[in-house]
Design a protein around this motif. Structure first.
Motif, short mmCIF file in Angstrom:
data_model
loop_
_atom_site.label_atom_id
_atom_site.label_comp_id
_atom_site.label_asym_id
_atom_site.label_seq_id
_atom_site.Cartn_x
_atom_site.Cartn_y
_atom_site.Cartn_z
N GLU A 35 -7.55 11.67 -5.31
CA GLU A 35 -6.89 12.44 -4.24
C GLU A 35 -7.75 12.47 -2.98
OE1 GLU A 35 -6.14 17.07 -3.83
OE2 GLU A 35 -4.71 16.13 -5.21
N ASN A 36 -9.05 12.70 -3.14
CA ASN A 36 -9.93 12.74 -1.97
C ASN A 36 -10.01 11.39 -1.27
OD1 ASN A 36 -10.51 15.49 -2.21
ND2 ASN A 36 -12.24 15.11 -3.58
N ALA A 37 -10.04 10.31 -2.04
CA ALA A 37 -10.06 8.97 -1.44
C ALA A 37 -8.75 8.70 -0.69
CB ALA A 37 -10.27 7.91 -2.52
N LEU A 38 -7.62 9.08 -1.27
CA LEU A 38 -6.33 8.86 -0.61
C LEU A 38 -6.23 9.68 0.67
CD1 LEU A 38 -3.93 8.85 -3.70
CD2 LEU A 38 -4.80 6.88 -2.42
N LYS A 39 -6.73 10.90 0.65
CA LYS A 39 -6.73 11.74 1.87
C LYS A 39 -7.53 11.06 2.96
CE LYS A 39 -6.28 16.28 -0.36
NZ LYS A 39 -7.00 17.51 -0.72
N LYS A 40 -8.70 10.54 2.60
CA LYS A 40 -9.58 9.89 3.56
C LYS A 40 -8.94 8.63 4.14
CE LYS A 40 -13.97 7.43 3.62
NZ LYS A 40 -15.08 7.00 2.77
N TYR A 41 -8.41 7.77 3.28
CA TYR A 41 -7.85 6.49 3.73
C TYR A 41 -6.53 6.64 4.48
CZ TYR A 41 -11.36 3.81 1.27
OH TYR A 41 -12.55 3.26 0.86
N ARG A 54 6.52 12.46 -4.18
CA ARG A 54 5.99 11.49 -5.16
C ARG A 54 6.06 10.05 -4.67
NH1 ARG A 54 4.19 11.53 -10.76
NH2 ARG A 54 3.76 9.36 -11.16
N PRO A 55 7.16 9.59 -4.05
CA PRO A 55 7.18 8.20 -3.58
C PRO A 55 6.08 7.90 -2.56
CG PRO A 55 9.41 9.06 -3.67
CD PRO A 55 8.49 10.22 -3.92
N ALA A 56 5.75 8.86 -1.71
CA ALA A 56 4.69 8.64 -0.72
C ALA A 56 3.34 8.53 -1.42
CB ALA A 56 4.67 9.78 0.30
N VAL A 57 3.08 9.39 -2.41
CA VAL A 57 1.82 9.33 -3.15
C VAL A 57 1.74 8.02 -3.93
CG1 VAL A 57 0.44 10.41 -4.97
CG2 VAL A 57 1.54 11.84 -3.24
N ASP A 58 2.83 7.62 -4.57
CA ASP A 58 2.85 6.33 -5.28
C ASP A 58 2.51 5.18 -4.33
OD1 ASP A 58 3.39 6.73 -8.05
OD2 ASP A 58 5.47 7.23 -7.58
N SER A 59 3.06 5.20 -3.15
CA SER A 59 2.81 4.16 -2.16
C SER A 59 1.33 4.13 -1.77
CB SER A 59 3.69 4.39 -0.93
OG SER A 59 3.40 3.43 0.04
N ALA A 79 -1.03 -11.11 -8.22
CA ALA A 79 -0.39 -10.05 -7.43
C ALA A 79 -0.06 -8.90 -8.39
CB ALA A 79 0.87 -10.57 -6.76
N LEU A 80 -0.86 -7.85 -8.33
CA LEU A 80 -0.65 -6.70 -9.20
C LEU A 80 0.56 -5.91 -8.74
CD1 LEU A 80 -4.35 -5.51 -9.50
CD2 LEU A 80 -3.00 -6.64 -11.25
N ARG A 81 1.47 -5.65 -9.66
CA ARG A 81 2.66 -4.84 -9.35
C ARG A 81 2.41 -3.42 -9.85
NH1 ARG A 81 8.05 -6.51 -12.12
NH2 ARG A 81 7.64 -4.79 -13.50
N TYR A 82 2.43 -2.49 -8.93
CA TYR A 82 2.20 -1.09 -9.27
C TYR A 82 3.44 -0.51 -9.95
CZ TYR A 82 1.42 3.92 -8.49
OH TYR A 82 1.27 5.28 -8.65
N LEU A 83 3.23 0.14 -11.10
CA LEU A 83 4.35 0.71 -11.86
C LEU A 83 4.45 2.23 -11.72
CD1 LEU A 83 3.89 -1.35 -15.15
CD2 LEU A 83 5.44 -1.83 -13.23
#
Length: 149
Positions: A35-41, A54-59, A79-83
């Motif tokens: 979560e902290n890394a995602l907030k930063k990036y 949820r869709p935004a967090v998944d993205s 090419a990794l597909r995120y599930l």
């Protein structure tokens, strides 16, 4: 999330599912660190445990993992597909796959998940291909690993 844990360790399992001809990848990352890394990036606020969008967090997770986890099979970039992800205790389990992949003889990977955030970040990498299990531990700044089957 303000819980502090005494170590920084993620676990990545890469398993080749021969009947499906798919490479299945799961990453266990402490939810607060992710979560902290995602907030930063992403320069935003969010809650990984109970997301309001949820869709935004998944993205965001998908984009982050694609930037910090790279896998090659027999010299070819995958090419990794995120599930998606699920929360289990204090960790986020993130799931990815590569479908339609023939037999694998060698896997090469780069994993620097959370290296920018934690100087002492480590990764346990487990691979299972053709019933052979191989593992390695990477400590920041080491990010490369190779496995032959």
């Amino acid at each position: 999330m303000s819980a502090v844990h005494p170590f920084y360790l993620s676990v990545t399992e890469i398993r080749y599912n021969a009947p499906r001809q798919a490479l299945e990848v799961s990453c266990r990352i402490f939810a607060d660190d992710l979560e902290n890394a995602l907030k930063k990036y992403n320069h935003t606020t969010l809650d990984v445990m109970k997301p309001s969008d949820r869709p935004a967090v998944d993205s965001m997770i998908s984009r982050y993992l694609r930037q910090h986890l790279r896998i090659k099979a027999d010299g070819r970039d995958l090419a990794l597909r995120y599930l998606g992800y699920r929360i289990e205790d204090d960790a986020a389990w993130c799931f990815l796959e590569v479908p339609a992949l023939p037999v694998i003889r060698q896997l090469d990977l780069q994993n620097d998940i959370l290296y920018a955030e934690h100087e002492t970040q480590s990764h346990m990498i487990h691979t299972v291909v053709q019933d052979q299990r191989k593992s390695v531990k990477l400590d920041n700044p080491k990010k490369d690993a190779s496995f032959r089957f």
